[in-house]
Design a protein around this motif. Structure first.
Motif, PDB file in Angstrom:
ATOM      1  N   LEU A  12      11.476  26.664  -1.861  1.00  0.00           N
ATOM      2  CA  LEU A  12      10.747  26.711  -2.912  1.00  0.00           C
ATOM      3  C   LEU A  12       9.814  28.269  -2.597  1.00  0.00           C
ATOM      4  O   LEU A  12       9.456  29.102  -3.357  1.00  0.00           O
ATOM      5  N   ARG A  13       9.671  28.285  -1.061  1.00  0.00           N
ATOM      6  CA  ARG A  13       9.062  29.531  -0.934  1.00  0.00           C
ATOM      7  C   ARG A  13      10.192  30.995  -0.996  1.00  0.00           C
ATOM      8  O   ARG A  13       9.775  32.165  -1.640  1.00  0.00           O
ATOM      9  N   VAL A  40       4.551  30.112  -5.970  1.00  0.00           N
ATOM     10  CA  VAL A  40       4.127  30.338  -4.432  1.00  0.00           C
ATOM     11  C   VAL A  40       3.826  29.078  -3.961  1.00  0.00           C
ATOM     12  O   VAL A  40       3.267  28.057  -4.605  1.00  0.00           O
ATOM     13  N   LEU A  41       3.896  29.247  -2.580  1.00  0.00           N
ATOM     14  CA  LEU A  41       3.391  28.093  -1.883  1.00  0.00           C
ATOM     15  C   LEU A  41       2.295  28.564  -0.952  1.00  0.00           C
ATOM     16  O   LEU A  41       2.165  29.718  -0.579  1.00  0.00           O
ATOM     17  N   GLU A  45       1.060  23.625  -0.724  1.00  0.00           N
ATOM     18  CA  GLU A  45       0.935  23.308  -1.973  1.00  0.00           C
ATOM     19  C   GLU A  45       1.780  24.193  -2.911  1.00  0.00           C
ATOM     20  O   GLU A  45       1.783  25.479  -2.918  1.00  0.00           O
ATOM     21  N   LEU A  46       2.357  24.025  -3.983  1.00  0.00           N
ATOM     22  CA  LEU A  46       3.267  24.627  -4.967  1.00  0.00           C
ATOM     23  C   LEU A  46       2.186  25.094  -6.166  1.00  0.00           C
ATOM     24  O   LEU A  46       1.669  24.119  -6.648  1.00  0.00           O
ATOM     25  N   ALA A  94      -3.370  35.420  -2.326  1.00  0.00           N
ATOM     26  CA  ALA A  94      -2.545  36.091  -1.101  1.00  0.00           C
ATOM     27  C   ALA A  94      -0.959  35.488  -1.066  1.00  0.00           C
ATOM     28  O   ALA A  94      -0.238  36.576  -0.878  1.00  0.00           O
ATOM     29  N   ALA A  95      -0.798  34.322  -1.470  1.00  0.00           N
ATOM     30  CA  ALA A  95       0.675  34.107  -1.645  1.00  0.00           C
ATOM     31  C   ALA A  95       1.476  34.878  -2.443  1.00  0.00           C
ATOM     32  O   ALA A  95       2.665  35.272  -2.269  1.00  0.00           O
ATOM     33  N   TYR A  96       0.738  35.171  -3.616  1.00  0.00           N
ATOM     34  CA  TYR A  96       1.396  36.120  -4.848  1.00  0.00           C
ATOM     35  C   TYR A  96       1.643  37.386  -3.995  1.00  0.00           C
ATOM     36  O   TYR A  96       2.822  37.917  -4.470  1.00  0.00           O
TER      37      TYR A  96
END
Length: 122
Positions: A12-13, A40-41, A45-46, A94-96
């Motif tokens: 997923l990552r 993103v994770l 979480e997704l 931040a993940a994006y």
């Protein structure tokens, strides 16, 4: 925290996007149309965001049905869709940025932030 088994959190990552369809998860039901979205994770979480916001057709379908399927890296998983609260926004932002770099702008606007869904396996 959601427990992902297939696809794995690493998959997923690392995958650039997933294919999402909202609607019945009954294998005998006709498949709902799919849309490809960046994901993103964050904090285990997704999450996905609708670039065009809450008026996006696929976002409305996901919220309305609350369930569906995702397909990523050759695996299809039945999932639940849940609107994410504003408390998730900083970690998701931040993940994006981390995953997509300068291309993260598709998920950074106010409309996209308002259309953030948390996806968990059924």
């Amino acid at each position: 925290m959601t427990t992902w088994t297939v696809p794995t959190p690493a998959t997923l990552r690392d995958a650039p996007a997933l294919h999402l369809s909202a609607g019945p998860v009954d294998p005998d039901a006709p498949a709902a149309p799919e849309v490809e979205v960046g994901m993103v994770l964050a904090d285990g979480e997704l999450y996905v965001r609708a670039q065009r916001g809450t008026t996006s057709q696929w976002y409305r379908a996901a919220v309305s049905h609350g369930s569906g399927r995702i397909r990523v890296a050759g695996e299809t998983v039945a999932v639940r869709f849940e609107p994410a609260g504003p408390e998730a926004a900083p970690a998701v932002d931040a993940a994006y940025r981390s995953k997509y770099g300068s291309f993260a702008s598709f998920a950074a606007g106010r409309a996209a932030r308002a259309a953030t869904l948390r996806i968990s396996p059924v």
